[in-house]
Design a protein around this motif. Structure first.
Motif, PDB file in Angstrom:
ATOM      1  N   PHE A  76       0.844  -1.193   0.000  1.00 29.08           N
ATOM      2  CA  PHE A  76       0.000   0.000   0.000  1.00 29.08           C
ATOM      3  C   PHE A  76       0.883   1.248   0.000  1.00 29.08           C
ATOM      4  CE2 PHE A  76      -2.718   3.184   2.124  1.00 29.08           C
ATOM      5  CZ  PHE A  76      -3.736   3.215   1.189  1.00 29.08           C
ATOM      6  N   ILE A  77       1.903   1.249   0.864  1.00 32.78           N
ATOM      7  CA  ILE A  77       2.876   2.340   0.924  1.00 32.78           C
ATOM      8  C   ILE A  77       4.272   1.739   0.796  1.00 32.78           C
ATOM      9  CG2 ILE A  77       3.890   4.164   2.349  1.00 32.78           C
ATOM     10  CD1 ILE A  77       1.143   4.423   3.724  1.00 32.78           C
ATOM     11  N   ASN A  78       5.057   2.285  -0.126  1.00 35.18           N
ATOM     12  CA  ASN A  78       6.454   1.887  -0.307  1.00 35.18           C
ATOM     13  C   ASN A  78       7.316   3.128  -0.124  1.00 35.18           C
ATOM     14  OD1 ASN A  78       5.885  -0.865  -1.258  1.00 35.18           O
ATOM     15  ND2 ASN A  78       5.002   0.181  -3.020  1.00 35.18           N
ATOM     16  N   TYR A  79       8.316   3.042   0.749  1.00 35.42           N
ATOM     17  CA  TYR A  79       9.228   4.171   0.896  1.00 35.42           C
ATOM     18  C   TYR A  79      10.659   3.646   0.954  1.00 35.42           C
ATOM     19  CZ  TYR A  79       9.364   3.153   5.948  1.00 35.42           C
ATOM     20  OH  TYR A  79       9.520   2.562   7.175  1.00 35.42           O
ATOM     21  N   ALA A  80      11.573   4.497   0.480  1.00 34.07           N
ATOM     22  CA  ALA A  80      12.973   4.083   0.402  1.00 34.07           C
ATOM     23  C   ALA A  80      13.885   5.290   0.524  1.00 34.07           C
ATOM     24  CB  ALA A  80      13.229   3.376  -0.924  1.00 34.07           C
ATOM     25  N   GLU A  81      15.123   5.008   0.921  1.00 30.93           N
ATOM     26  CA  GLU A  81      16.143   6.055   0.868  1.00 30.93           C
ATOM     27  C   GLU A  81      16.614   6.176  -0.582  1.00 30.93           C
ATOM     28  OE1 GLU A  81      19.210   5.949   3.891  1.00 30.93           O
ATOM     29  OE2 GLU A  81      17.783   5.073   5.303  1.00 30.93           O
ATOM     30  N   ASN A  82      17.302   5.171  -1.083  1.00 28.62           N
ATOM     31  CA  ASN A  82      17.718   5.089  -2.488  1.00 28.62           C
ATOM     32  C   ASN A  82      17.266   3.730  -2.990  1.00 28.62           C
ATOM     33  OD1 ASN A  82      19.328   7.596  -2.641  1.00 28.62           O
ATOM     34  ND2 ASN A  82      20.623   6.551  -1.168  1.00 28.62           N
ATOM     35  N   TYR A  83      16.611   3.709  -4.153  1.00 27.68           N
ATOM     36  CA  TYR A  83      16.013   2.462  -4.611  1.00 27.68           C
ATOM     37  C   TYR A  83      16.190   2.299  -6.114  1.00 27.68           C
ATOM     38  CZ  TYR A  83      12.836  -1.500  -4.216  1.00 27.68           C
ATOM     39  OH  TYR A  83      12.315  -2.770  -4.193  1.00 27.68           O
ATOM     40  N   THR A  84      16.496   1.064  -6.510  1.00 22.57           N
ATOM     41  CA  THR A  84      16.568   0.692  -7.916  1.00 22.57           C
ATOM     42  C   THR A  84      15.632  -0.478  -8.119  1.00 22.57           C
ATOM     43  OG1 THR A  84      18.878   1.385  -8.079  1.00 22.57           O
ATOM     44  CG2 THR A  84      18.073  -0.135  -9.764  1.00 22.57           C
ATOM     45  N   GLY A  85      14.655  -0.304  -9.015  1.00 20.60           N
ATOM     46  CA  GLY A  85      13.717  -1.378  -9.270  1.00 20.60           C
ATOM     47  C   GLY A  85      12.307  -0.881  -9.473  1.00 20.60           C
ATOM     48  N   VAL A  86      11.346  -1.592  -8.877  1.00 14.75           N
ATOM     49  CA  VAL A  86       9.926  -1.290  -9.047  1.00 14.75           C
ATOM     50  C   VAL A  86       9.287  -1.041  -7.687  1.00 14.75           C
ATOM     51  CG1 VAL A  86       7.695  -2.196  -9.826  1.00 14.75           C
ATOM     52  CG2 VAL A  86       9.769  -2.711 -11.137  1.00 14.75           C
ATOM     53  N   GLU A  87       8.581   0.076  -7.577  1.00 12.03           N
ATOM     54  CA  GLU A  87       7.724   0.352  -6.431  1.00 12.03           C
ATOM     55  C   GLU A  87       6.297   0.400  -6.963  1.00 12.03           C
ATOM     56  OE1 GLU A  87      10.181   2.908  -3.141  1.00 12.03           O
ATOM     57  OE2 GLU A  87       9.222   4.052  -4.737  1.00 12.03           O
ATOM     58  N   TRP A  88       5.444  -0.513  -6.479  1.00  9.07           N
ATOM     59  CA  TRP A  88       4.074  -0.616  -6.958  1.00  9.07           C
ATOM     60  C   TRP A  88       3.158  -0.557  -5.749  1.00  9.07           C
ATOM     61  CZ3 TRP A  88       2.944  -2.813 -12.138  1.00  9.07           C
ATOM     62  CH2 TRP A  88       1.588  -2.908 -12.412  1.00  9.07           C
ATOM     63  N   GLY A  89       2.477   0.576  -5.563  1.00 12.91           N
ATOM     64  CA  GLY A  89       1.594   0.736  -4.430  1.00 12.91           C
ATOM     65  C   GLY A  89       0.771   2.001  -4.564  1.00 12.91           C
ATOM     66  N   ALA A  90      -0.092   2.269  -3.616  1.00 12.51           N
ATOM     67  CA  ALA A  90      -0.893   3.493  -3.644  1.00 12.51           C
ATOM     68  C   ALA A  90       0.015   4.718  -3.513  1.00 12.51           C
ATOM     69  CB  ALA A  90      -1.935   3.472  -2.539  1.00 12.51           C
ATOM     70  N   VAL A  91       0.995   4.642  -2.605  1.00 15.72           N
ATOM     71  CA  VAL A  91       1.948   5.726  -2.397  1.00 15.72           C
ATOM     72  C   VAL A  91       3.358   5.155  -2.477  1.00 15.72           C
ATOM     73  CG1 VAL A  91       2.811   7.453  -0.770  1.00 15.72           C
ATOM     74  CG2 VAL A  91       0.350   6.993  -0.909  1.00 15.72           C
ATOM     75  N   ASN A  92       4.181   5.771  -3.334  1.00 10.81           N
ATOM     76  CA  ASN A  92       5.583   5.369  -3.507  1.00 10.81           C
ATOM     77  C   ASN A  92       6.452   6.591  -3.260  1.00 10.81           C
ATOM     78  OD1 ASN A  92       4.959   2.650  -4.522  1.00 10.81           O
ATOM     79  ND2 ASN A  92       4.078   3.772  -6.223  1.00 10.81           N
ATOM     80  N   PHE A  93       7.445   6.448  -2.384  1.00  6.69           N
ATOM     81  CA  PHE A  93       8.247   7.597  -1.965  1.00  6.69           C
ATOM     82  C   PHE A  93       9.717   7.191  -1.926  1.00  6.69           C
ATOM     83  CE2 PHE A  93      10.398  10.095   1.275  1.00  6.69           C
ATOM     84  CZ  PHE A  93      10.014  11.385   0.961  1.00  6.69           C
ATOM     85  N   ALA A  94      10.554   7.908  -2.665  1.00 12.98           N
ATOM     86  CA  ALA A  94      12.005   7.695  -2.624  1.00 12.98           C
ATOM     87  C   ALA A  94      12.653   8.987  -2.140  1.00 12.98           C
ATOM     88  CB  ALA A  94      12.533   7.298  -3.983  1.00 12.98           C
ATOM     89  N   LYS A  95      13.233   8.933  -0.954  1.00  8.40           N
ATOM     90  CA  LYS A  95      13.847  10.105  -0.323  1.00  8.40           C
ATOM     91  C   LYS A  95      15.051  10.610  -1.113  1.00  8.40           C
ATOM     92  CE  LYS A  95      15.940  11.366   4.106  1.00  8.40           C
ATOM     93  NZ  LYS A  95      16.326  10.849   5.420  1.00  8.40           N
ATOM     94  N   GLY A  96      15.745   9.713  -1.791  1.00  8.81           N
ATOM     95  CA  GLY A  96      16.942  10.079  -2.553  1.00  8.81           C
ATOM     96  C   GLY A  96      16.803   9.668  -4.000  1.00  8.81           C
ATOM     97  N   ASP A  97      17.779   8.910  -4.478  1.00 10.10           N
ATOM     98  CA  ASP A  97      17.792   8.465  -5.873  1.00 10.10           C
ATOM     99  C   ASP A  97      16.797   7.342  -6.103  1.00 10.10           C
ATOM    100  OD1 ASP A  97      19.846  10.245  -6.249  1.00 10.10           O
ATOM    101  OD2 ASP A  97      21.426   8.730  -6.237  1.00 10.10           O
TER     102      ASP A  97
END
Length: 162
Positions: A76-97
């Motif tokens: 439902f919610i995906n959050y990350a500092e730095n992420y490579t790949g797929v985020e699939w959800g209602a809310v997706n948040f990447a703090k960095g890259d």
């Protein structure tokens, strides 16, 4: 002999500190989990709310990825500092890259390289990125000054920077 024992001891301690990763994580919260939230997961994470550095797949309601993580996060919610790949959800948040594909109602990346597909897509900056949705914002873009390399700060339906 003492030097050899000392070297072997240091290597064993270092290998436990630097190579601490596990293939599976299950958690109710980051504090109530099989492994601590500092343990790198190289495999599958199943959680109500999880937060680990990871390489692999995360399936849960809230998926948090710390440090430099990669793989696929479905929740439902995906959050990350730095992420490579797929985020699939209602809310997706990447703090960095963020490098890859974000799909959801609201997508945010501080630095985007990839595709955001959602109702609202926001990136502070984009190295090369495409946004498709109702509201699309790349804050560092200029208003039509560098067309066709970049479109605008905010657009309806589509925005990009290449």
């Amino acid at each position: 002999m003492k030097k050899l024992l000392l070297i072997v001891s240091i290597c064993l301690i270092a290998s436990n500190v630097f190579a601490e990763s596990k293939p599976f994580q299950a958690s109710l919260t980051p504090a109530v989990a099989i492994h601590s939230k500092d343990t790198r997961i190289e495999g599958l994470t199943l959680s109500i709310w999880g937060e680990n550095p990871q390489s692999g797949g995360a399936l849960g309601i809230v998926n948090g990825s710390s440090g430099n993580s990669s793989g696929i996060s479905l929740g439902f919610i995906n959050y990350a500092e730095n992420y490579t790949g797929v985020e699939w959800g209602a809310v997706n948040f990447a703090k960095g890259d963020f490098i890859g594909f974000q799909y959801g109602f609201l997508n945010y990346a501080k630095k985007l390289k990839g595709l955001q597909l959602g109702l609202i897509n926001v990136a502070t900056t984009a190295q090369s990125g495409l946004q498709i949705g109702f509201i699309n914002v790349i804050e560092t873009n200029q208003w039509f000054n560098k067309f066709p390399d970049e479109l605008a700060k905010g657009m309806v339906l589509i925005n990009w920077k290449f």
